[in-house]
Every structure is written in structure tokens, then in C-alpha cells.
Design an enzyme around this catalytic site. Structure first.
Site, PDB file in Angstrom:
ATOM      1  N   LYS A  23       0.858  -1.190   0.000  1.00 40.07           N
ATOM      2  CA  LYS A  23       0.000   0.000   0.000  1.00 40.07           C
ATOM      3  C   LYS A  23       0.881   1.222   0.000  1.00 40.07           C
ATOM      4  CE  LYS A  23      -4.577   0.707   0.452  1.00 40.07           C
ATOM      5  NZ  LYS A  23      -5.641  -0.278   0.168  1.00 40.07           N
ATOM      6  N   ASP A  34      -7.278   4.388  -4.299  1.00 34.70           N
ATOM      7  CA  ASP A  34      -7.777   4.153  -2.944  1.00 34.70           C
ATOM      8  C   ASP A  34      -8.427   5.467  -2.497  1.00 34.70           C
ATOM      9  OD1 ASP A  34      -7.495   1.900  -0.748  1.00 34.70           O
ATOM     10  OD2 ASP A  34      -7.171   3.779   0.298  1.00 34.70           O
ATOM     11  N   GLY A  45     -21.162   5.905   4.921  1.00 34.58           N
ATOM     12  CA  GLY A  45     -20.195   6.423   3.952  1.00 34.58           C
ATOM     13  C   GLY A  45     -20.671   6.138   2.543  1.00 34.58           C
ATOM     14  N   ALA A  81     -16.825   3.777   4.998  1.00 33.90           N
ATOM     15  CA  ALA A  81     -16.074   5.032   5.073  1.00 33.90           C
ATOM     16  C   ALA A  81     -14.625   4.697   5.441  1.00 33.90           C
ATOM     17  CB  ALA A  81     -16.729   5.963   6.083  1.00 33.90           C
TER      18      ALA A  81
HETATM   19  N1  PHE Z   1      -8.328   0.323  -2.865  1.00 34.06           N
HETATM   20  C1  PHE Z   1      -8.163  -1.015  -3.358  1.00 34.06           C
HETATM   21  C2  PHE Z   1      -8.237  -2.005  -2.184  1.00 34.06           C
HETATM   22  O1  PHE Z   1      -8.104  -1.641  -1.041  1.00 34.06           O
HETATM   23  C3  PHE Z   1      -6.816  -1.110  -3.970  1.00 34.06           C
HETATM   24  C4  PHE Z   1      -6.701  -1.604  -5.358  1.00 34.06           C
HETATM   25  C5  PHE Z   1      -7.583  -1.329  -6.369  1.00 34.06           C
HETATM   26  C6  PHE Z   1      -5.626  -2.364  -5.645  1.00 34.06           C
HETATM   27  C7  PHE Z   1      -7.395  -1.817  -7.613  1.00 34.06           C
HETATM   28  C8  PHE Z   1      -5.401  -2.872  -6.900  1.00 34.06           C
HETATM   29  C9  PHE Z   1      -6.281  -2.581  -7.879  1.00 34.06           C
HETATM   30  O2  PHE Z   1      -8.448  -3.183  -2.402  1.00 34.06           O
END
Ligand code: PHE
Length: 323
Positions: A79, A116, A181, A239
């Protein structure tokens, strides 16, 4: 504080970059590459201090390891957090993303990213200008677009499976579901639930946003401070994380917690608190995998839309098996 966090973390690699031009701390946390390259979104947010941002990146990254494994994707967990002084717009945003893109490129493919909280397919298009390890570019640019509706579809199937376990029937007709959310996942989820005949309750710190959606889909708005204590069958946290904690769990008046937010439990012990309260909890990293599943499936594994839909729906079967 940063040093303590980095020393104590059980992940593989922590990348720290301070972007002097914007005052942004960039943290890329690779929790595990055991199953494949680390995959995970890029979150942009203002934090109280850099340590809070790093801690968030570390926890979110570990959740991605579990998520990828739970849905059988050949990826590990990672991440990135861009801890900005304030959310940037226009050219400032674009240049910040380009500098971030160079950081991701320098990792040589050990980290792949996507959207994200506070980042979008348009942002992924910018990142893609200087780095190819990016999912969810806009569809015009050849990406799979907004992952939100796919995450929502997975949560919808997860809610059905949870109802099936708790009440003996997965049907939504007449069930009360509170969506906390109404952002890029909560909004499409609320719509799916409403179409399926659920009584939908909406709550958002941006009250107007909840009201507009409620008017459109025939839902009821609940003030944000009442969301946790409102009686419902399913409480769906969509959220930011940490909603479930020692203070909120005793106030819940639902049978099921099943929503899309990452890191819903403030602490690991909160899982036992939910169980003690007789509440069925859908592990966040399983029920919210639909976005990553669709993006990686379509963009890397060559799935067509139908295959993706089936795989996202199977999140419900995985939950039933876990229960
Ligand atoms: N926000 C997504 C999650 O938490 C992250 C993500 C999206 C990762 C698309 C890869 C591809 O799962």
C-alpha cells in the site's frame, strides 16, 4: 517514532520519501511478495503527523496480503500513502503524482498500485505517464476504470451470504441495511441494495451527499453521529477504517457487520468483542476484494466481464465457507 514503526513492522520493505516541493510524505509499504509482486492502492490524505500516515500504510498493506490470498490472486500485499498537507488540485496535484510515479517506477515492479481513498482513475492516468505498474486507468486510456462499483458488487454478494448464514435466507427484500459512507463504494452499494428491495439507510459526514443519493434511490438519511446506534439488520461500514472499537461495538444494534472499508477493526481484539456481542462480522479484506479482483483479473489475467462478475460474486461463497 518513524524509526520505531519501521523496526517493529513485520512487512518486507518500507520505502520513505519526503517530497520537499509539496511537503508530502510518501510511504510505500511492501508487506509481502511471497505470492507475487506487492499490490495495493495509493491513498492520499492529510494526517496528524507522518507516523500516523506510516502506521496506516503498514496496516493497509498487511490487509492487502490477506486480500490477495483470500481471492487467489498471484500478488502479495502493499500500500502507498501520500500524506499531503492538504488535498492538492490542478497542476500541483498532477506534478505531485508524477513525482510519486517516479518513486513507484524506481521499485522496478515489486509494487503495483491502483486507486484508494481520494485517488481516482484520472490520477492513475497521470501516474501511468511515467510508470507502468498501475491498475484502474480510465477506460479511455485502456484501463479498467473505477474499481468502486466492482468492490460494491462483491460487498453486495457478501451481504447476501451473511444474511443467508444469519437468517437462513440471502434475500434483501425487507431487510434494513445501513450504509455508512456513500463514496465511490458506498454509493453504488446502496443502489444495488435498494434495487434488490432492501430498506436502505444512509449516513455520511457530508450530509448533503447522503441526502442527494437518498432522494434518488428512495433511502432514509441517518445523521453521522447516530449511524452506529441505529437499529438495522446489516451495518455496512464503507467510510474510513477503525469504526469497530471498544466504544462503538456495545452500541451496535445489528446482527451483521458487512461493509467495504479497509481495517474496520480498530484492534484485533475487536473481532472477539463482535463475536461476544453475537454479531456476525464479514472480514473486511475478504468482502472488499472485488475492486482489486476485477482490475487485476481484467487487466492482467485476461478475464472478460462475465468471468470477472462470477469471480466477484464468488466472494459470497468464500464468506459462507469461512462462516
Ligand atoms: N483500494 C483497493 C483495495 O483496497 C486497492 C486496489 C484497487 C488495488 C485496484 C489494486 C487494484 O483493495
Amino acid at each position: 517514532m518513524l524509526e520505531e514503526l519501521i523496526r517493529a513492522w513485520d512487512g518486507e520493505q518500507t520505502v520513505v520519501h519526503f517530497d520537499r516541493a509539496s511537503g508530502t510524505w510518501m510511504f510505500v509499504c511492501l508487506h509481502s511478495t511471497r505470492r507475487g509482486p506487492a499490490g495495493g492502492g495509493t491513498r492520499m490524505k492529510a494526517y496528524a503527523d507522518p507516523a500516523a500516515a506510516l502506521e496506516d500504510a503498514m496496516r493497509l498493506s498487511a490487509a492487502m496480503t490477506l486480500k490477495m490470498a483470500a481471492v487467489g490472486l498471484p500478488f502479495g500485499g502493499g500500500k502507498a500513502v501520500l500524506a499531503v498537507p492538504a488535498l492538492p488540485e490542478g497542476e500541483d496535484r498532477r506534478h505531485l503524482l508524477l513525482r510519486y510515479s517516479e518513486l513507484v517506477a524506481s521499485l522496478g515492479g515489486s509494487f503495483h498500485t491502483g486507486p484508494d481513498v481520494n485517488t481516482s482513475p484520472a490520477d492513475m492516468d497521470v501516474i501511468a505517464e511515467r510508470c507502468s505498474y498501475v491498475y484502474c486507468r480510465s477506460e479511455e486510456r485502456g484501463g479498467s476504470g473505477d474499481p468502486g462499483p466492482h468492490t460494491a458488487l462483491g460487498v453486495f454478494h457478501g451481504i447476501r451470504a451473511s444474511l443467508g448464514h444469519e437468517y437462513g435466507s440471502p434475500e434483501l427484500e425487507g431487510r434494513a441495511v445501513l450504509v455508512q459512507g456513500v463514496g465511490s463504494v458506498g454509493a453504488p452499494l446502496a443502489e444495488l441494495l435498494s434495487t434488490a428491495g432492501a430498506r436502505v439507510l444512509l449516513s455520511d459526514v457530508a450530509v448533503d451527499r447522503a441526502r442527494v443519493l437518498a432522494d434518488r434511490i428512495g433511502a432514509t438519511v441517518v445523521p453521522p453521529e447516530d449511524a452506529v446506534g441505529t437499529e438495522c439488520d446489516v451495518f455496512a461500514p464503507c467510510a474510513l477504517g477503525g469504526t469497530l472499537n471498544a466504544e462503538t461495538i456495545p452500541r451496535l444494534r445489528c446482527r451483521v457487520v458487512a461493509g467495504s472499508a479497509n481495517n474496520q477493526l480498530a484492534q484485533p481484539e475487536d473481532a472477539a468483542r463482535l463475536r461476544g456481542a453475537g454479531i456476525l462480522y464479514a472480514p473486511d479484506y475478504v468482502i472488499n476484494a472485488g475492486g482489486a479482483l476485477n482490475a487485476i483479473g481484467v487487466e492482467t489475467l485476461g478475464w472478460d466481464r462475465e468471468t470477472s462478475k462470477q469471480r466477484v460474486a464468488a466472494i459470497g461463497d468464500t464468506l459462507a465457507e469461512i462462516y
